[in-house]
Design a protein around this motif. Structure first.
Motif, PDB file in Angstrom:
ATOM      1  N   GLU A 200     -14.721   6.279  -1.867  1.00  0.00           N
ATOM      2  CA  GLU A 200     -14.393   5.586  -3.112  1.00  0.00           C
ATOM      3  C   GLU A 200     -14.564   4.078  -2.956  1.00  0.00           C
ATOM      4  O   GLU A 200     -15.067   3.401  -3.863  1.00  0.00           O
ATOM      5  N   LEU A 201     -14.178   3.542  -1.806  1.00  0.00           N
ATOM      6  CA  LEU A 201     -14.295   2.103  -1.578  1.00  0.00           C
ATOM      7  C   LEU A 201     -15.756   1.668  -1.611  1.00  0.00           C
ATOM      8  O   LEU A 201     -16.115   0.688  -2.283  1.00  0.00           O
TER       9      LEU A 201
ATOM     10  N   VAL B 229      -9.776  -2.816   1.404  1.00  0.00           N
ATOM     11  CA  VAL B 229     -10.529  -4.033   1.692  1.00  0.00           C
ATOM     12  C   VAL B 229      -9.493  -5.077   2.093  1.00  0.00           C
ATOM     13  O   VAL B 229      -8.723  -5.563   1.265  1.00  0.00           O
ATOM     14  N   ALA B 230      -9.448  -5.404   3.369  1.00  0.00           N
ATOM     15  CA  ALA B 230      -8.401  -6.283   3.882  1.00  0.00           C
ATOM     16  C   ALA B 230      -8.611  -7.717   3.416  1.00  0.00           C
ATOM     17  O   ALA B 230      -7.728  -8.331   2.825  1.00  0.00           O
TER      18      ALA B 230
ATOM     19  N   GLN C  59      -7.124  -4.721  -1.466  1.00  0.00           N
ATOM     20  CA  GLN C  59      -7.422  -3.701  -2.475  1.00  0.00           C
ATOM     21  C   GLN C  59      -7.530  -2.339  -1.807  1.00  0.00           C
ATOM     22  O   GLN C  59      -8.403  -2.113  -0.974  1.00  0.00           O
ATOM     23  N   GLY C  60      -6.626  -1.414  -2.154  1.00  0.00           N
ATOM     24  CA  GLY C  60      -6.622  -0.101  -1.533  1.00  0.00           C
ATOM     25  C   GLY C  60      -7.287   0.955  -2.387  1.00  0.00           C
ATOM     26  O   GLY C  60      -7.433   0.809  -3.607  1.00  0.00           O
ATOM     27  N   TYR C  61      -7.680   2.060  -1.737  1.00  0.00           N
ATOM     28  CA  TYR C  61      -8.373   3.160  -2.414  1.00  0.00           C
ATOM     29  C   TYR C  61      -7.802   4.488  -1.914  1.00  0.00           C
ATOM     30  O   TYR C  61      -7.871   4.792  -0.710  1.00  0.00           O
ATOM     31  N   ALA C  62      -7.245   5.254  -2.825  1.00  0.00           N
ATOM     32  CA  ALA C  62      -6.697   6.559  -2.460  1.00  0.00           C
ATOM     33  C   ALA C  62      -7.801   7.540  -2.090  1.00  0.00           C
ATOM     34  O   ALA C  62      -7.565   8.495  -1.356  1.00  0.00           O
ATOM     35  N   GLY C  63      -9.014   7.305  -2.588  1.00  0.00           N
ATOM     36  CA  GLY C  63     -10.140   8.180  -2.285  1.00  0.00           C
ATOM     37  C   GLY C  63     -10.820   7.870  -0.974  1.00  0.00           C
ATOM     38  O   GLY C  63     -11.851   8.477  -0.658  1.00  0.00           O
TER      39      GLY C  63
ATOM     40  N   LEU D 279       0.841  -1.197   0.000  1.00  0.00           N
ATOM     41  CA  LEU D 279       0.000   0.000   0.000  1.00  0.00           C
ATOM     42  C   LEU D 279       0.874   1.244   0.000  1.00  0.00           C
ATOM     43  O   LEU D 279       1.974   1.261   0.569  1.00  0.00           O
ATOM     44  N   ASP D 280       0.372   2.323  -0.610  1.00  0.00           N
ATOM     45  CA  ASP D 280       1.134   3.573  -0.659  1.00  0.00           C
ATOM     46  C   ASP D 280       0.228   4.761  -0.380  1.00  0.00           C
ATOM     47  O   ASP D 280       0.074   5.180   0.757  1.00  0.00           O
ATOM     48  N   ALA D 281      -0.435   5.285  -1.425  1.00  0.00           N
ATOM     49  CA  ALA D 281      -1.254   6.481  -1.260  1.00  0.00           C
ATOM     50  C   ALA D 281      -2.659   6.161  -0.766  1.00  0.00           C
ATOM     51  O   ALA D 281      -3.445   7.070  -0.495  1.00  0.00           O
ATOM     52  N   GLU D 282      -2.997   4.900  -0.604  1.00  0.00           N
ATOM     53  CA  GLU D 282      -4.343   4.504  -0.213  1.00  0.00           C
ATOM     54  C   GLU D 282      -4.619   4.860   1.242  1.00  0.00           C
ATOM     55  O   GLU D 282      -3.747   4.731   2.099  1.00  0.00           O
ATOM     56  N   SER D 283      -5.823   5.313   1.506  1.00  0.00           N
ATOM     57  CA  SER D 283      -6.233   5.604   2.884  1.00  0.00           C
ATOM     58  C   SER D 283      -7.336   4.676   3.357  1.00  0.00           C
ATOM     59  O   SER D 283      -7.772   4.762   4.506  1.00  0.00           O
ATOM     60  N   ALA D 284      -7.819   3.799   2.491  1.00  0.00           N
ATOM     61  CA  ALA D 284      -8.806   2.776   2.855  1.00  0.00           C
ATOM     62  C   ALA D 284      -8.477   1.516   2.070  1.00  0.00           C
ATOM     63  O   ALA D 284      -7.938   1.590   0.960  1.00  0.00           O
TER      64      ALA D 284
END
Length: 667
Positions: free
Chosen positions: A159-160, A133-134, A151-155, A126-131
């Motif tokens: 967004e998730l 799905v573990a 699966q990460g989501y920067a939004g 993970l990098d820029a994602e703030s949420a």
């Protein structure tokens, strides 16, 4: 044997009742969504989150924390549910990390109710994602499996949730963030990173107490504490910045260019130079089969003060985790008994004769045995912590000590700002006699709200509104006096706003000793004057700091830390005054201006959402014992009791008189 999953890998689940344990190191939000065969969420009622933590067959944590335990009963899921997605998100507006790339990789484990691990997954990449799905639990051909997703989501959550097909995603994400913000407002902030190796050394630890050297611990159902591969929660977000003279991070404690000629320079600001930190005291060897005797100051640190601070926080964490282990074991015993009774009584033949009674007695006997084993482990751990508390409490320095500690009778105005300040004690219902000092770092990162509303205590006693306001003011005066006492001469000032003059009696110790910066401000004009002066001070210091010209402040500006006590808010405050107060709460702590509100939250309800950010930015304390504070590791509801002067004691008067005398000599 437990399966260590990688992204995309799945594993069958043989149990229907499970726990999903999360270890993140930093406070994160845990939520879960229920999806149909295509993974779509039908509505907000299919999302479990801190604002709505319970759904059929699913329960999540009510607040952000470094560790989580999510309860899942797949057998209780509605038939339309085919997928359970576990979500993690970084809390917004908490001043912490905004992307997972800036924190250690979260660790997620699926376990049975007895703590046996079924599958685990470390979320990497993970990098820029703030949420993110573990993982997800999904039903396929009547059987359930777990899949590592990552699966990460920067939004963020919005967004998730949108990606999962929820039409009201943005609105729900805002509601979740709001619920988390309310939870963070009542959380005890974790201590900052220590100045040494970051690991707590505890010679007194017994099995089941304290973090293992391999990492922090997660409670198991048996009462033991199992190590988990994640970073230490002592570095969790929410910590107060160190005061002047203390390094802000571990690297600051060991400069790159040694000054003493050796491989390491042990010089430390305001702690002397050229000498290594004094070794922590050690207990004599324990007899075979017995635990080592506890020693005050056995944690890491550059000074005894720092070691005691880390030791107190270690005791707090130890009690939180060992109690989580006990509660998990009891939950497992309850679930096991319920399952065995269901199996025994589901067959009509077992209800004939004495078979049903025998099955019930056997299940109850197993339940009692499991609970007794868990209680024995808990009692062992509590006894060790109680023994440690007995040696630590008398050794605490003045700023950490209670008002009944003899150290106050030899009080002299200190020459240095201490690391932290004691605001009260914390305890849990299963161990009411074991009190952990509640320490907050100095200078204060958050203001304080002394709640004068609600008249019923946890012990069932009731105080009328007049008595409760008096108790709240006494609490505020005790906290203000403690702050004045632990700061050097001229480095802390207290202002009071009392629009109606109703706090005159409670403020007598502060007024008569002359330790206030000015007489309490009364009336609308007094309120406006104090707020204008403090607001101007914040503006001037901010401009000087941002412009890199801190030495160009006006010569008459008081550079000491400032505390503003506000009584009976919002009485006497117009819209302009309310706006100024919110500005001081938001911007003041960074430049040395702090708030202490004495108010009833219900009285301010007429202002509506205008004041919500103000209340969330302050730490709520109560004059009566109340279980409103939460720890940052497992989220227990801790009972807080304020640190008050014993009835009839003159220690407060003597301390404030000493402060006033020292000020006179200083001038």
């Amino acid at each position: 044997m437990a399966a260590e999953l990688v992204r995309g890998q799945n594993h069958p689940l043989s149990q229907m009742r499970l726990e999903i344990r999360v270890a993140a190191g930093k406070p994160v939000v845990a939520a879960a969504t229920l999806g149909d065969e295509r993974g779509r969420i039908h509505g907000v009622e299919w999302v479990a989150h801190p604002g709505t933590p319970t759904l059929p067959g699913l329960e999540v944590s009510k607040q952000a924390a470094a560790d989580h335990r999510l309860a899942v009963d797949l057998g209780a899921m509605p038939e339309a549910v085919h997928r359970v997605s576990v979500l993690l998100a970084l809390p917004l507006g908490a001043g912490g990390p905004t992307r997972f790339g800036a924190v250690a990789a979260p660790f997620v484990a699926v376990t049975g109710l007895d703590g046996t691990e079924v599958a685990s997954y470390t979320i990497t990449g993970l990098d820029a994602e703030s949420a993110v799905v573990a993982l997800e639990l999904y039903r396929r051909q009547g059987a359930w499996k777990v899949r590592a997703v990552g699966q990460g989501y920067a939004g963020g959550l919005a967004e998730l949730l949108t990606d999962q097909g929820l039409p009201q995603a943005a609105h729900l994400a805002g509601g979740i963030n709001e619920a988390v913000a309310r939870g963070l407002a009542r959380s005890v902030a974790t201590p900052p990173p220590r100045t040494t190796d970051g690991d707590r050394t505890r010679q007194t630890a017994t099995p089941g107490i304290g973090p293992d050297a391999s990492g922090p611990t997660t409670p198991g159902a048996s009462g033991a504490v199992a190590p988990q591969p994640s970073t230490s929660p002592y570095g969790a977000q929410g910590a107060v910045a160190p005061p002047s003279g203390y390094p802000a991070d571990p690297a600051a404690a060991q400069p790159a260019a040694p000054a003493t000629g050796g491989p390491i320079d042990y010089s430390h600001p305001r702690r002397g130079t050229g000498a290594p930190p004094s070794p922590a005291p050690t207990a004599p060897p324990a007899p075979p089969g017995q635990a080592a005797q506890p020693v005050a100051g056995d944690a890491t640190g550059w000074s005894m003060e720092e070691r005691l601070y880390n030791q107190v926080w270690g005791m707090f964490e130890d009690l939180a985790r060992t109690m989580a282990a006990y509660r998990s074991a009891v939950d497992f015993a309850d679930s096991r008994m319920e399952k065995e009774l269901d199996q025994a009584l589901s067959d009509p033949r077992s209800r004939i004769g004495g078979q049903g009674d025998a099955a019930r007695e056997a299940a109850q006997a197993k339940h009692a045995q499991l609970v007794d084993q868990a209680r024995a482990a808990l009692d062992r751990d509590l006894a060790q912590l109680a023994a440690e508390s007995e040696v630590v409490e008398p050794a605490l320095p003045l700023a950490f000590a209670g008002w009944d500690n003899p150290v106050w009778h030899g009080y002299r105005v200190p020459m240095e700002i201490p690391m932290a300040l004691r605001l009260g004690d914390l305890h849990l219902p299963e161990s009411p006699d074991l009190r952990i000092p509640m320490l907050v770092r100095l200078p204060l990162e958050r203001g304080l709200w002394i709640d004068s509303g609600g008249g019923e205590s946890l012990d069932g006693s009731f105080a009328d509104s007049h008595e409760l306001r008096r108790l709240a003011l006494d609490t505020a005066v005790a906290h203000a006096a403690r702050l004045l006492a632990v700061y050097p001469v001229g480095e802390f000032a207290v202002h009071v706003i009392d629009p109606a003059g109703s706090a005159a009696q409670a403020l007598v110790p502060l007024v008569h000793t002359g330790v206030l910066a000015a007489p309490p401000a009364v009336g609308a004009a007094g309120v406006a004057d104090v707020l204008a002066r403090l607001t101007q001070r914040v503006d001037l210091v901010q401009m000087a700091v941002r412009g890199g010209a801190a030495d160009s402040l006006p010569p008459g500006l008081d550079t000491a830390e400032q505390l503003l006590i506000v009584n009976d808010f919002p009485h006497g405050f117009d819209d302009r005054a309310v706006t100024q107060l919110r500005y001081l709460a938001d911007e003041g702590p960074a430049v040395g201006v702090h708030l202490m509100m004495v108010a009833d939250r219900e009285d301010a309800a007429g202002y509506g959402p205008l004041l919500d950010p103000l209340w969330r930015s302050l730490m709520r304390l109560t004059p009566l014992p109340d279980d409103h504070l939460a720890d940052p590791w497992v989220g227990h509801a801790w009972t807080y009791e304020p640190s008050l002067v014993p009835p009839g004691s003159q220690v407060l008067q003597r301390v404030l008189t000493e402060v006033a005398t020292a000020r006179t000599k200083y001038r």
